[in-house]
Design a protein around this motif. Structure first.
Motif, PDB file in Angstrom:
ATOM      1  N   PHE A 713       0.823  -1.215   0.000  1.00  0.00           N
ATOM      2  CA  PHE A 713       0.000   0.000   0.000  1.00  0.00           C
ATOM      3  C   PHE A 713       0.860   1.271   0.000  1.00  0.00           C
ATOM      4  CE2 PHE A 713       0.801  -0.777   4.472  1.00  0.00           C
ATOM      5  CZ  PHE A 713       1.042   0.494   4.978  1.00  0.00           C
ATOM      6  N   GLY A 714       2.110   1.166   0.441  1.00  0.00           N
ATOM      7  CA  GLY A 714       3.000   2.322   0.460  1.00  0.00           C
ATOM      8  C   GLY A 714       3.683   2.598  -0.856  1.00  0.00           C
ATOM      9  N   ASP A 715       3.460   1.739  -1.850  1.00  0.00           N
ATOM     10  CA  ASP A 715       4.070   1.929  -3.175  1.00  0.00           C
ATOM     11  C   ASP A 715       3.191   2.875  -3.992  1.00  0.00           C
ATOM     12  OD1 ASP A 715       5.313   1.793  -5.592  1.00  0.00           O
ATOM     13  OD2 ASP A 715       5.072  -0.369  -5.881  1.00  0.00           O
ATOM     14  N   ASN A 716       3.758   4.020  -4.410  1.00  0.00           N
ATOM     15  CA  ASN A 716       2.937   4.971  -5.162  1.00  0.00           C
ATOM     16  C   ASN A 716       2.629   4.498  -6.572  1.00  0.00           C
ATOM     17  OD1 ASN A 716       5.411   5.269  -6.388  1.00  0.00           O
ATOM     18  ND2 ASN A 716       5.726   7.384  -5.746  1.00  0.00           N
ATOM     19  N   MET A 717       3.206   3.352  -6.998  1.00  0.00           N
ATOM     20  CA  MET A 717       2.902   2.785  -8.310  1.00  0.00           C
ATOM     21  C   MET A 717       1.809   1.714  -8.222  1.00  0.00           C
ATOM     22  SD  MET A 717       4.986   4.515 -10.148  1.00  0.00           S
ATOM     23  CE  MET A 717       4.954   3.670 -11.716  1.00  0.00           C
ATOM     24  N   LEU A 718       1.276   1.464  -7.023  1.00  0.00           N
ATOM     25  CA  LEU A 718       0.248   0.442  -6.855  1.00  0.00           C
ATOM     26  C   LEU A 718      -1.029   0.878  -7.569  1.00  0.00           C
ATOM     27  CD1 LEU A 718      -0.466  -2.246  -5.419  1.00  0.00           C
ATOM     28  CD2 LEU A 718      -1.353  -0.862  -3.532  1.00  0.00           C
ATOM     29  N   SER A 719      -1.548   0.007  -8.432  1.00  0.00           N
ATOM     30  CA  SER A 719      -2.761   0.311  -9.189  1.00  0.00           C
ATOM     31  C   SER A 719      -3.370  -0.989  -9.672  1.00  0.00           C
ATOM     32  CB  SER A 719      -2.443   1.228 -10.376  1.00  0.00           C
ATOM     33  OG  SER A 719      -1.595   0.564 -11.291  1.00  0.00           O
ATOM     34  N   VAL A 720      -4.528  -0.895 -10.320  1.00  0.00           N
ATOM     35  CA  VAL A 720      -5.182  -2.077 -10.883  1.00  0.00           C
ATOM     36  C   VAL A 720      -4.268  -2.734 -11.913  1.00  0.00           C
ATOM     37  CG1 VAL A 720      -7.160  -2.900 -12.201  1.00  0.00           C
ATOM     38  CG2 VAL A 720      -7.483  -1.146 -10.456  1.00  0.00           C
ATOM     39  N   ASN A 721      -3.601  -1.929 -12.725  1.00  0.00           N
ATOM     40  CA  ASN A 721      -2.716  -2.476 -13.764  1.00  0.00           C
ATOM     41  C   ASN A 721      -1.529  -3.204 -13.152  1.00  0.00           C
ATOM     42  OD1 ASN A 721      -4.315  -1.481 -15.816  1.00  0.00           O
ATOM     43  ND2 ASN A 721      -3.180   0.419 -16.016  1.00  0.00           N
ATOM     44  N   SER A 722      -0.900  -2.596 -12.115  1.00  0.00           N
ATOM     45  CA  SER A 722       0.268  -3.242 -11.509  1.00  0.00           C
ATOM     46  C   SER A 722      -0.120  -4.552 -10.819  1.00  0.00           C
ATOM     47  CB  SER A 722       0.931  -2.296 -10.506  1.00  0.00           C
ATOM     48  OG  SER A 722       0.094  -2.061  -9.394  1.00  0.00           O
ATOM     49  N   ILE A 723      -1.301  -4.593 -10.175  1.00  0.00           N
ATOM     50  CA  ILE A 723      -1.757  -5.835  -9.526  1.00  0.00           C
ATOM     51  C   ILE A 723      -2.051  -6.903 -10.583  1.00  0.00           C
ATOM     52  CG2 ILE A 723      -3.535  -6.847  -8.057  1.00  0.00           C
ATOM     53  CD1 ILE A 723      -3.872  -4.098  -6.749  1.00  0.00           C
ATOM     54  N   ALA A 724      -2.688  -6.493 -11.684  1.00  0.00           N
ATOM     55  CA  ALA A 724      -2.976  -7.444 -12.752  1.00  0.00           C
ATOM     56  C   ALA A 724      -1.685  -8.011 -13.331  1.00  0.00           C
ATOM     57  CB  ALA A 724      -3.792  -6.756 -13.848  1.00  0.00           C
ATOM     58  N   ASP A 725      -0.673  -7.156 -13.521  1.00  0.00           N
ATOM     59  CA  ASP A 725       0.625  -7.642 -14.014  1.00  0.00           C
ATOM     60  C   ASP A 725       1.248  -8.620 -13.026  1.00  0.00           C
ATOM     61  OD1 ASP A 725       0.348  -6.095 -16.237  1.00  0.00           O
ATOM     62  OD2 ASP A 725       1.576  -4.429 -15.483  1.00  0.00           O
ATOM     63  N   GLN A 726       1.095  -8.350 -11.731  1.00  0.00           N
ATOM     64  CA  GLN A 726       1.671  -9.220 -10.704  1.00  0.00           C
ATOM     65  C   GLN A 726       1.063 -10.628 -10.770  1.00  0.00           C
ATOM     66  OE1 GLN A 726       4.100  -8.657  -8.570  1.00  0.00           O
ATOM     67  NE2 GLN A 726       3.920 -10.573  -7.427  1.00  0.00           N
ATOM     68  N   PHE A 727      -0.233 -10.730 -11.052  1.00  0.00           N
ATOM     69  CA  PHE A 727      -0.905 -12.036 -11.048  1.00  0.00           C
ATOM     70  C   PHE A 727      -1.103 -12.593 -12.455  1.00  0.00           C
ATOM     71  CE2 PHE A 727      -1.985 -10.251  -6.953  1.00  0.00           C
ATOM     72  CZ  PHE A 727      -1.860 -11.341  -6.097  1.00  0.00           C
ATOM     73  N   GLY A 728      -0.589 -11.907 -13.478  1.00  0.00           N
ATOM     74  CA  GLY A 728      -0.638 -12.438 -14.839  1.00  0.00           C
ATOM     75  C   GLY A 728      -2.030 -12.484 -15.430  1.00  0.00           C
ATOM     76  N   ILE A 729      -2.876 -11.515 -15.088  1.00  0.00           N
ATOM     77  CA  ILE A 729      -4.235 -11.455 -15.630  1.00  0.00           C
ATOM     78  C   ILE A 729      -4.459 -10.060 -16.196  1.00  0.00           C
ATOM     79  CG2 ILE A 729      -5.200 -13.222 -14.123  1.00  0.00           C
ATOM     80  CD1 ILE A 729      -6.160 -11.073 -12.251  1.00  0.00           C
ATOM     81  N   THR A 730      -5.551  -9.881 -16.920  1.00  0.00           N
ATOM     82  CA  THR A 730      -5.850  -8.576 -17.498  1.00  0.00           C
ATOM     83  C   THR A 730      -6.511  -7.680 -16.447  1.00  0.00           C
ATOM     84  OG1 THR A 730      -8.042  -9.241 -18.251  1.00  0.00           O
ATOM     85  CG2 THR A 730      -6.190  -9.612 -19.759  1.00  0.00           C
ATOM     86  N   PRO A 731      -6.332  -6.358 -16.543  1.00  0.00           N
ATOM     87  CA  PRO A 731      -6.978  -5.455 -15.577  1.00  0.00           C
ATOM     88  C   PRO A 731      -8.499  -5.574 -15.558  1.00  0.00           C
ATOM     89  CG  PRO A 731      -5.251  -4.291 -16.789  1.00  0.00           C
ATOM     90  CD  PRO A 731      -5.412  -5.631 -17.449  1.00  0.00           C
ATOM     91  N   SER A 732      -9.101  -5.794 -16.745  1.00  0.00           N
ATOM     92  CA  SER A 732     -10.556  -5.906 -16.784  1.00  0.00           C
ATOM     93  C   SER A 732     -11.024  -7.167 -16.054  1.00  0.00           C
ATOM     94  CB  SER A 732     -11.045  -5.914 -18.231  1.00  0.00           C
ATOM     95  OG  SER A 732     -10.465  -6.998 -18.952  1.00  0.00           O
ATOM     96  N   GLY A 743     -17.460  -7.919  -3.710  1.00  0.00           N
ATOM     97  CA  GLY A 743     -18.476  -6.872  -3.717  1.00  0.00           C
ATOM     98  C   GLY A 743     -17.902  -5.472  -3.622  1.00  0.00           C
ATOM     99  N   GLN A 744     -16.620  -5.332  -3.907  1.00  0.00           N
ATOM    100  CA  GLN A 744     -15.931  -4.054  -3.754  1.00  0.00           C
ATOM    101  C   GLN A 744     -14.975  -3.855  -4.915  1.00  0.00           C
ATOM    102  OE1 GLN A 744     -13.408  -3.885  -0.273  1.00  0.00           O
ATOM    103  NE2 GLN A 744     -13.614  -1.666  -0.072  1.00  0.00           N
ATOM    104  N   ASN A 745     -14.805  -2.589  -5.361  1.00  0.00           N
ATOM    105  CA  ASN A 745     -13.837  -2.301  -6.407  1.00  0.00           C
ATOM    106  C   ASN A 745     -12.412  -2.392  -5.869  1.00  0.00           C
ATOM    107  OD1 ASN A 745     -15.819  -1.754  -8.341  1.00  0.00           O
ATOM    108  ND2 ASN A 745     -15.986   0.375  -7.679  1.00  0.00           N
ATOM    109  N   VAL A 746     -11.469  -2.716  -6.756  1.00  0.00           N
ATOM    110  CA  VAL A 746     -10.066  -2.811  -6.345  1.00  0.00           C
ATOM    111  C   VAL A 746      -9.577  -1.458  -5.841  1.00  0.00           C
ATOM    112  CG1 VAL A 746      -7.725  -3.387  -7.096  1.00  0.00           C
ATOM    113  CG2 VAL A 746      -9.664  -4.663  -8.008  1.00  0.00           C
ATOM    114  N   ALA A 747      -9.896  -0.383  -6.576  1.00  0.00           N
ATOM    115  CA  ALA A 747      -9.438   0.957  -6.174  1.00  0.00           C
ATOM    116  C   ALA A 747      -9.983   1.333  -4.801  1.00  0.00           C
ATOM    117  CB  ALA A 747      -9.859   1.988  -7.220  1.00  0.00           C
ATOM    118  N   ASP A 748     -11.250   0.960  -4.519  1.00  0.00           N
ATOM    119  CA  ASP A 748     -11.822   1.263  -3.207  1.00  0.00           C
ATOM    120  C   ASP A 748     -11.129   0.478  -2.106  1.00  0.00           C
ATOM    121  OD1 ASP A 748     -13.576   3.020  -4.353  1.00  0.00           O
ATOM    122  OD2 ASP A 748     -15.233   1.598  -4.473  1.00  0.00           O
ATOM    123  N   PHE A 749     -10.732  -0.772  -2.391  1.00  0.00           N
ATOM    124  CA  PHE A 749     -10.038  -1.573  -1.386  1.00  0.00           C
ATOM    125  C   PHE A 749      -8.658  -0.978  -1.094  1.00  0.00           C
ATOM    126  CE2 PHE A 749      -7.244  -5.168  -0.232  1.00  0.00           C
ATOM    127  CZ  PHE A 749      -7.877  -5.544   0.951  1.00  0.00           C
TER     128      PHE A 749
END
Length: 809
Positions: A713-732, A743-749
């Motif tokens: 959470f302290g990484d200012n590059m943390l985003s939906v795209n970076s998490i998707a890249d980490q797990f090898g899936i698409t952002p959508s 039941g919650q958006n990634v950005a809200d979490f």
């Protein structure tokens, strides 16, 4: 492998990786000549230099202003002294005039020979009158009138001779009564003598300035007397003492013969005159000049007397004159040094703070292999970033080119799976649909299947080679007809069979049945009349959601099968028809490969409700609509059971359970409904097994995503795209999965975790807002304050104050 890493291997492999190691070593020198840190630091220093130069200019301006102010103050005080001193001298002139034109004095000056008693009486009256004149001026210490004819001196309440006055009463240094008698005998005489200390008859001394004036004002030898005035120098000094004491300087009165009439100051000496102090050098009524007296720089201000031409001179050392200027300079230099040191430190801090995100980007570039090329070889961070951007652009361009080439294939594959009901939920997101060039105008869909079994009418000799051309013609014509009122998407499912997905527009949803019938009739007519084809067309009614496209496909497949059956029985209509109830049983059952595949996909997805609905439709079609024979029933039921057993082979435990259930002998006289009920129970078991498997996998993935966010959470590059890249899936897919699973958006979490951590840190008073902002992933405190206020309604500072107030209570 990332595109940047793939490009790195493609363009150099091992050599590039060696270069990367060298560049990483160079980049550790953050303040190297080629580091981004250098221009950042230089930019802040340039801004600091502007402030310092401005401060320097202001200092010089302030210095000039202070100098002018000091000069003006001294000039004003000197002018005031001149006015007061000249006023006193004018009082002296009034005394002179009143005495000179006194009638009794004129009588006395004109008397000849021995005095009579009457003359003596007049002399006494004159002496008494002179006593009153003494009070006309404070400067007058004493005065006498010398009568040349008799050689006597007449003063206030006194009549004497020169020997008595100058040898006994007032003893002047270096002058006897004879010397004074010679001076007093001169005609046309007017003179001030510099101050001298005279001896008094009581043994003490007195500083006086002697003024001698011939009277009456007839000029030359005609003068018969002389006025002698002793000016009290102490009274004159009192006028000068204020300026000398206030400005720590020396005050002189200089006459036109370069004699110092009087002086006052800490070093002033009437008998010692500075060599450079000359009357002729003090031009004009007033002015200021710089001189050097005995090796010491002096600021000399002067003003001319309007009474007797004296110069009132005020001299002060330059360092004293510039004392206030020096104070300004000391403060200015101190402040400039503080600004330089503090500004330099602040510049270094701000440059480093702005460099940190760039350094993180550089590390990511090196870690991903994006440092290959000239930028990596040169070690320049600018070149490295430029090279990485160019590499990314080339990779993106290549990827877009590949996607453009593969887009038709991807689109066909997607539409095939969508029409058959096999598309995943993540594939139906708007972003995913736009990626394959599909855009729907509503949530209402219908499916049309066109089957052509014989090409002899269009290409008798080359029928096999013409299948792709025929499929292309059918798809284009069907799409064009659908686009007249709706939106159509055609795809070839297999050789000789084309599917048309009709997206029904909302404004024509009421005419959808008629429009679909019109498309069917027109398409059949065109293919028969212009291309000599005999198509079989089956169409469904409109389904009102994306998930209902599979149901529409099955409905269209049933209609197509009925149409083919009618064609074999001699029917000529190309419309969608239902199988009439009653009549003879069908000679074959309904369980095509498409339906079986759809059945398998629903079970594997764990969607028990949809799988049961499909099983019920198979039952209704075979037992209610077709009324298949008992022989075919004995084949259909094992076929469906075999589909379940095929799936069971993927899980040993499920296989044993289903094998026992399906292989068990049916009860005596069991009917078809009971047999399908048994299949339905086995179906539920299979769906539950696959659903549990998917749930466990989804739960693990959800927990891993949450863990990743809590750790980063302290990484200012943390985003939906970076998490998707980490797990090898698409952002959508990540967004759809996380929303469905939690039941919650990634950005809200992410925001929830950062807010919680920020609140915890705000309870620690030793941490500043800027430090907390950095710790929760924000490059600066401005963005963090906006973020915190958006979610909490108050600023971080206000939240911290509320915590402190609660603690205080």
């Amino acid at each position: 492998m990332s595109l940047a890493a793939w490009d790195l291997r493609r363009n150099g492999g091992g050599d590039a990786m060696m270069g990367q190691s060298d560049v990483r070593g160079k980049l550790r020198l953050r303040f190297g000549a080629r580091s981004v840190m250098v221009p950042l630091f230089g930019s802040f220093i340039a801004i600091l230099l502007i402030a310092l130069v401005t401060g320097g200019v202001l200092y010089w301006k302030a210095r000039a202003i202070v100098e002018r102010t000091v000069s003006s103050t001294n000039a004003a005080m000197l002018e005031q002294i001149r006015e007061v001193a000249d006023g006193r001298l004018k009082e002296l002139e009034q005394l002179e005039q009143q005495v000179a034109f006194h009638p009794k004095l004129l009588w006395l000056l004109g008397a000849k020979g021995t005095m009579t008693d009457e003359d003596a009486f007049r002399s006494v009256e004159l002496v008494n009158d002179l006593q009153r004149y003494k009070s006309l001026s404070k400067l007058v210490y004493d005065f006498y009138i010398y009568v040349r004819a008799t050689g006597t001196l007449v003063g206030p309440n006194v009549k004497t001779t020169a020997p008595i006055l100058f040898d006994s009463v007032y003893r002047f240094p270096g002058k006897t009564s004879a010397d004074w008698n010679a001076v007093l005998q001169q005609g046309g005489y007017r003179q001030y003598e510099p101050a001298a200390t005279i001896g008094l008859d009581n043994g003490s001394g007195k500083r006086v300035i002697t003024y001698v004036q011939s009277i009456p004002y007839l000029g030359g030898a005609a003068a018969s007397g002389t006025l002698l005035v002793l000016i009290d120098e102490d009274q004159l000094r009192n006028l000068l003492a204020g300026l000398a004491a206030a400005s720590r300087g020396q005050m002189y009165i200089l006459d036109d013969r370069n004699r110092i009439i009087s002086s006052i100051g800490t070093t002033a000496d009437a008998n010692s005159q500075p060599s450079n102090l000359r009357y002729e050098a003090l031009a004009g009524d007033a002015g200021k000049l710089e001189q050097t007296w005995d090796g010491k720089k002096m600021i000399v201000s002067y003003a001319s007397s309007g009474v007797n031409g004296w110069k009132y001179v005020f001299a002060m050392p330059r360092d004293v004159f510039l004392d206030e200027v020096n104070d300004v300079r000391r403060w200015a230099v101190m402040l400039l040094l503080i600004c330089a040191v503090g500004g330099g430190a602040a510049s270094a801090y701000l440059a480093y703070r702005n460099y940190r995100p760039i350094r993180a980007v550089l590390r990511d570039i090196l870690r991903s292999g994006g440092a290959a090329g000239d930028g990596a070889a040169s070690g320049s961070e600018y070149e490295l970033i430029r090279s990485a951007i160019e590499t990314s652009r080339r990779s993106e361009s290549q990827l877009r080119g590949m996607l453009a080439q593969q887009a038709p294939i991807i689109r066909v594959y997607f539409l095939t799976r969508l029409i058959r009901g096999n598309a995943d939920v993540s594939e139906l997101q708007p972003d995913a649909l736009r990626l394959v060039g599909v855009e729907f105008v509503s949530d209402s869909f219908a499916v049309m299947l066109i089957d052509v079994g014989d090409l002899s009418g269009i290409a008798p000799d080359k029928a096999e080679r013409e299948w792709p051309f025929v499929s292309f013609i059918i798809g284009n014509i069907a799409t064009e007809l659908a686009n007249k009122h709706h939106r159509g998407f055609s795809v070839e499912l297999e050789r000789g069979r084309v599917a048309l997905l009709i997206n029904v527009r909302e404004e024509r949803s009421g005419q959808a049945v008629g429009d679909i019938k019109a498309i069917t009739d027109t398409l059949g007519h065109v293919l028969e009349s212009r291309f000599h084809l005999n198509p079989a067309i089956g169409a469904s009614t409109a389904a009102h959601e994306l998930g209902g496209i599979g149901e529409a496909f099955r409905e269209a497949l049933l209609a197509l099968d009925q149409r083919l059956a009618d064609s074999r029985g001699g029917a000529n209509s190309a419309a969608v028809e239902s199988v009439a109830e009653g009549g003879l049983p069908e000679p074959f059952f309904y369980y095509p490969l498409e339906v079986e595949q759809q059945f398998i996909n629903l079970i594997k997805a764990g969607e028990a409700a949809k799988a049961e609905k499909l099983l019920d439709s198979i039952y209704e079609e075979n037992y209610m609509a077709r009324r298949i024979s008992p022989e075919l029933q004995r084949i259909l039921l094992p076929s469906i059971a075999g589909t379940l057993l095929k799936l069971a082979q993927q899980a040993p435990e499920l296989g044993r359970t289903l094998a026992q259930r399906l292989a068990s002998a049916p009860p005596e006289g069991e009917d078809a409904a009971a047999a399908f009920a048994n299949l339905r129970d086995s179906l539920r078991v299979a769906c539950a097994h696959f659903q549990n498997g998917r749930s466990d996998q989804s739960e693990r993935m959800l927990n891993n995503i949450r863990k990743h966010v809590r750790e980063r959470f302290g990484d200012n590059m943390l985003s939906v795209n970076s998490i998707a890249d980490q797990f090898g899936i698409t952002p959508s897919y990540l967004s759809a999965f996380f929303k469905k699973a939690s039941g919650q958006n990634v950005a809200d979490f992410i925001a929830q975790i950062r807010i919680a951590e920020a609140k915890r840190m705000l309870a620690e008073p030793q941490l500043t807002i800027a430090q907390i902002a950095t710790k929760v992933g924000y490059a600066n405190d401005i963005g963090f304050i906006r973020f915190f206020k958006k979610y909490e309604g108050v600023t971080p500072g206000a939240y911290r104050q509320s915590i402190e107030s609660v603690r205080a209570e």
